[in-house]
Write a protein that holds these residues in place. Structure first.
Motif, mmCIF file in Angstrom:
data_model
loop_
_atom_site.group_PDB
_atom_site.id
_atom_site.type_symbol
_atom_site.label_atom_id
_atom_site.label_comp_id
_atom_site.label_asym_id
_atom_site.label_seq_id
_atom_site.Cartn_x
_atom_site.Cartn_y
_atom_site.Cartn_z
ATOM 1 N N ILE A 101 1.024 -1.568 -0.197
ATOM 2 C CA ILE A 101 -0.171 -0.279 0.120
ATOM 3 C C ILE A 101 0.790 1.120 -0.389
ATOM 4 O O ILE A 101 0.632 2.207 -0.318
ATOM 5 N N TRP A 102 2.605 1.566 0.404
ATOM 6 C CA TRP A 102 3.124 2.358 0.490
ATOM 7 C C TRP A 102 3.278 2.411 -0.867
ATOM 8 O O TRP A 102 4.033 4.258 -0.790
ATOM 9 N N LEU A 103 3.729 1.612 -1.389
ATOM 10 C CA LEU A 103 3.928 2.148 -3.383
ATOM 11 C C LEU A 103 2.807 2.958 -4.107
ATOM 12 O O LEU A 103 1.167 2.161 -4.056
ATOM 13 N N PRO A 104 2.784 3.706 -4.787
ATOM 14 C CA PRO A 104 2.367 4.047 -6.182
ATOM 15 C C PRO A 104 1.648 3.550 -7.209
ATOM 16 O O PRO A 104 2.403 2.321 -7.484
ATOM 17 N N ARG A 109 -5.347 2.863 -3.343
ATOM 18 C CA ARG A 109 -5.446 4.368 -3.009
ATOM 19 C C ARG A 109 -3.822 4.371 -2.204
ATOM 20 O O ARG A 109 -3.602 4.233 -1.456
ATOM 21 N N PRO A 110 -3.485 6.120 -2.166
ATOM 22 C CA PRO A 110 -1.959 6.277 -0.672
ATOM 23 C C PRO A 110 -2.895 6.684 0.180
ATOM 24 O O PRO A 110 -4.449 6.515 0.661
ATOM 25 N N PHE A 111 -1.879 6.216 1.486
ATOM 26 C CA PHE A 111 -2.375 6.804 2.438
ATOM 27 C C PHE A 111 -2.846 7.976 2.760
ATOM 28 O O PHE A 111 -2.110 8.992 2.300
ATOM 29 N N GLU A 112 -3.786 8.152 3.774
ATOM 30 C CA GLU A 112 -4.181 9.632 3.644
ATOM 31 C C GLU A 112 -3.395 9.728 5.068
ATOM 32 O O GLU A 112 -3.488 9.260 6.254
ATOM 33 N N TYR A 113 -2.585 11.429 5.455
ATOM 34 C CA TYR A 113 -2.472 11.597 6.577
ATOM 35 C C TYR A 113 -3.054 12.294 7.421
ATOM 36 O O TYR A 113 -4.146 13.580 6.486
ATOM 37 N N ASN A 125 -7.059 6.546 -8.900
ATOM 38 C CA ASN A 125 -5.766 6.612 -7.610
ATOM 39 C C ASN A 125 -4.205 6.960 -8.803
ATOM 40 O O ASN A 125 -3.659 7.141 -7.990
ATOM 41 N N ARG A 126 -4.723 7.456 -9.881
ATOM 42 C CA ARG A 126 -3.234 8.094 -10.256
ATOM 43 C C ARG A 126 -3.417 10.335 -9.900
ATOM 44 O O ARG A 126 -2.216 10.444 -9.312
ATOM 45 N N ALA A 127 -4.638 10.544 -10.484
ATOM 46 C CA ALA A 127 -4.877 11.592 -9.075
ATOM 47 C C ALA A 127 -4.421 11.850 -7.734
ATOM 48 O O ALA A 127 -3.716 12.798 -7.473
ATOM 49 N N LEU A 128 -5.141 10.424 -6.871
ATOM 50 C CA LEU A 128 -4.521 10.544 -5.760
ATOM 51 C C LEU A 128 -3.407 10.503 -5.240
ATOM 52 O O LEU A 128 -2.797 10.946 -4.352
ATOM 53 N N ASP A 130 -0.703 11.522 -7.055
ATOM 54 C CA ASP A 130 0.173 13.084 -7.533
ATOM 55 C C ASP A 130 -0.364 13.810 -6.097
ATOM 56 O O ASP A 130 0.530 14.937 -5.901
ATOM 57 N N HIS A 131 -1.563 13.557 -5.391
ATOM 58 C CA HIS A 131 -1.746 14.144 -4.435
ATOM 59 C C HIS A 131 -0.883 14.060 -3.678
ATOM 60 O O HIS A 131 -1.213 14.753 -2.397
ATOM 61 N N ASP A 132 -0.097 12.129 -3.689
ATOM 62 C CA ASP A 132 0.231 12.178 -3.020
ATOM 63 C C ASP A 132 1.890 12.678 -2.574
ATOM 64 O O ASP A 132 2.450 13.016 -1.472
ATOM 65 N N ILE A 133 1.843 12.744 -4.028
ATOM 66 C CA ILE A 133 3.525 13.808 -4.103
ATOM 67 C C ILE A 133 3.558 15.501 -3.050
ATOM 68 O O ILE A 133 4.072 15.857 -2.274
ATOM 69 N N ARG A 134 2.472 16.018 -3.601
ATOM 70 C CA ARG A 134 1.997 17.423 -2.644
ATOM 71 C C ARG A 134 1.731 16.849 -1.623
ATOM 72 O O ARG A 134 2.543 18.021 -0.434
ATOM 73 N N THR A 135 1.379 16.371 -0.551
ATOM 74 C CA THR A 135 0.956 15.715 0.754
ATOM 75 C C THR A 135 1.913 15.386 1.685
ATOM 76 O O THR A 135 2.931 16.352 2.225
ATOM 77 N N LYS A 136 3.109 14.444 0.674
ATOM 78 C CA LYS A 136 4.161 14.611 1.215
ATOM 79 C C LYS A 136 5.624 15.960 0.947
ATOM 80 O O LYS A 136 6.088 16.397 2.030
ATOM 81 N N ASN A 137 5.450 16.279 -0.114
ATOM 82 C CA ASN A 137 6.102 17.871 0.192
ATOM 83 C C ASN A 137 5.666 19.125 1.452
ATOM 84 O O ASN A 137 6.721 19.210 1.739
ATOM 85 N N ALA A 138 4.718 18.621 1.483
ATOM 86 C CA ALA A 138 4.156 19.542 2.738
ATOM 87 C C ALA A 138 4.627 18.676 3.765
ATOM 88 O O ALA A 138 4.866 19.566 4.901
ATOM 89 N N LEU A 139 4.030 17.532 3.970
ATOM 90 C CA LEU A 139 5.212 17.388 5.472
ATOM 91 C C LEU A 139 7.149 17.096 6.021
ATOM 92 O O LEU A 139 6.658 17.834 6.347
ATOM 93 N N PHE A 140 7.476 17.049 4.680
ATOM 94 C CA PHE A 140 8.081 16.736 4.620
ATOM 95 C C PHE A 140 9.714 17.350 4.167
ATOM 96 O O PHE A 140 10.488 16.547 4.069
#
Length: 376
Positions: A101-104, A109-113, A125-128, A130-140
């Motif tokens: 589940i941790w892999l695109p 679906r990606p994990f929800e933070y 899921n592909r759009a989600l 892409d959203h995961d990239i933005r989430t990890k940018n924001a968090l890390f």
């Protein structure tokens, strides 16, 4: 351990203070986020990530001296530190993860933070991802780019793909956690990384096992569940006419009274123990799930966070146990799930699956790493 894997391993001790222990970090997260809003929890994650990255970078930089490669597992900021160390040392770095589940992938679906919910109504899921990239940018991203700047390195606009790299090793068994190729990431499924455990069981535990019918193992590992969960588990096991072996774990669980039908253990050889129990009741960690499946022990999984719901679902889907419904157990709810696990057909199925669980994952990973290192 295979000779090829042993030849790759080099243990370089580092001072204990240099690392940010996951157990201490998790307890601090639980304490500080108990009543916090999702936004506050997101800020807490970002702050903790910066501390973990900085401390582990220093320790890993020293440990990696003279090494040819780094294999990174664990928390995202820890893997980021390993990637930075490899970049500075000019050596290869490959990330490994223990759950699909941790892999695109377009199939999940990606994990929800906290503070970064997945967009409502989006089913692609592909759009989600892409959203995961933005989430990890924001968090890390702040922690990673700040550290990169201090090293004179260019800043990144996609920290997720930087940390993941290419390829990624998926260290889980294909029967338990199947992976279908994804055009979003290059992942190589190796099988679970299992090292033979030759430790004998403690004398007291050996005597307990010999004194009656096979007990039910209860252990919630790294999840700091309330003591009420341990009580509910023991009561559920008793309701099924079984004895209990209960693992202390992070919650420091133990017997609930002075009856002689419960034995408490600390760190123990699960490979030896799980072959002698009637069932394994646990939180759904990747390692415990694989160990119980390989031993042919039916399972009751009480998932809490992260990838645990995935493993609970897979245990039920494969037919080797039951997934507890909801994070808060009662004696009644655990007894119902345990009834499914103790059913004769579940035991038969668990035995069938055990014969298909691979034990060569570490050797496969080692060969893959050697192949990568031989490439220019």
């Amino acid at each position: 351990m295979s000779p090829v894997m042993r030849s790759l391993l080099r243990y370089v001790p580092a001072p204990a203070w240099a690392f940010s222990p996951v157990r201490a970090w998790a307890k601090e997260m639980i304490r500080r986020s108990a009543d916090a809003s999702p936004e506050s929890r997101a800020k807490l994650i970002s702050g903790q990530a910066a501390e973990i990255l900085a401390r582990q970078f220093d320790a890993l930089m020293a440990a990696a001296e003279g090494c040819d490669a780094v294999v990174a597992c664990g928390l995202f900021p820890s893997c980021a530190a390993a990637r930075l160390v490899a970049e500075q040392r000019g050596i290869r770095c490959i990330l490994a993860t223990f759950c699909p589940i941790w892999l695109p992938s377009a199939l999940n679906r990606p994990f929800e933070y906290p503070g970064h919910p997945l967009p409502a109504g989006v089913t692609d899921n592909r759009a989600l991802w892409d959203h995961d990239i933005r989430t990890k940018n924001a968090l890390f991203g702040g922690a990673i780019n700040s550290h990169r700047a201090s090293l004179g390195l260019h800043l990144l606009d996609n920290v997720r793909d930087y940390v993941y790299g290419d390829p990624v090793l998926l260290a889980c068994d294909p029967t338990l956690g199947p992976w279908l190729p994804s055009d979003l990431i290059d992942a190589v499924q190796t099988g679970a990384w299992i090292l033979p455990d030759e430790r004998p069981l403690p004398d007291g535990l050996e005597a307990f096992l010999e004194a009656g019918s096979p007990p039910v193992y209860v252990g919630f590992g790294s999840i700091a569940v309330a003591r009420e969960a341990g009580r509910a588990a023991i009561e559920a096991v008793r309701a099924r006419g079984r004895r209990t072996v209960i693992a202390h774990g992070w919650a420091e669980l133990g017997p609930i009274d002075d009856r002689d039908d419960c034995f408490a253990v600390g760190d123990v050889n699960q490979q030896a123990l799980f072959r002698r129990v009637a069932a394994v009741m646990h939180h759904g960690g990747a390692g415990t799930t694989a160990a119980a499946a390989r031993a042919g022990a039916p399972q009751v999984v009480m998932p809490q966070i992260g990838d645990q719901p995935y493993w609970a679902r897979r245990v039920a889907e494969v037919g080797i146990g039951a997934a507890h419904d909801g994070p808060t157990p009662t004696a009644e709810s655990l007894s119902a799930a345990l009834g499914t696990a103790l059913a004769p057909e579940t035991g038969i199925r668990a035995g069938e699956v055990a014969s298909r669980v691979r034990a060569d994952g570490a050797a496969v990973a080692a060969k893959r790493l050697l192949d990568l290192m031989s490439q220019p």
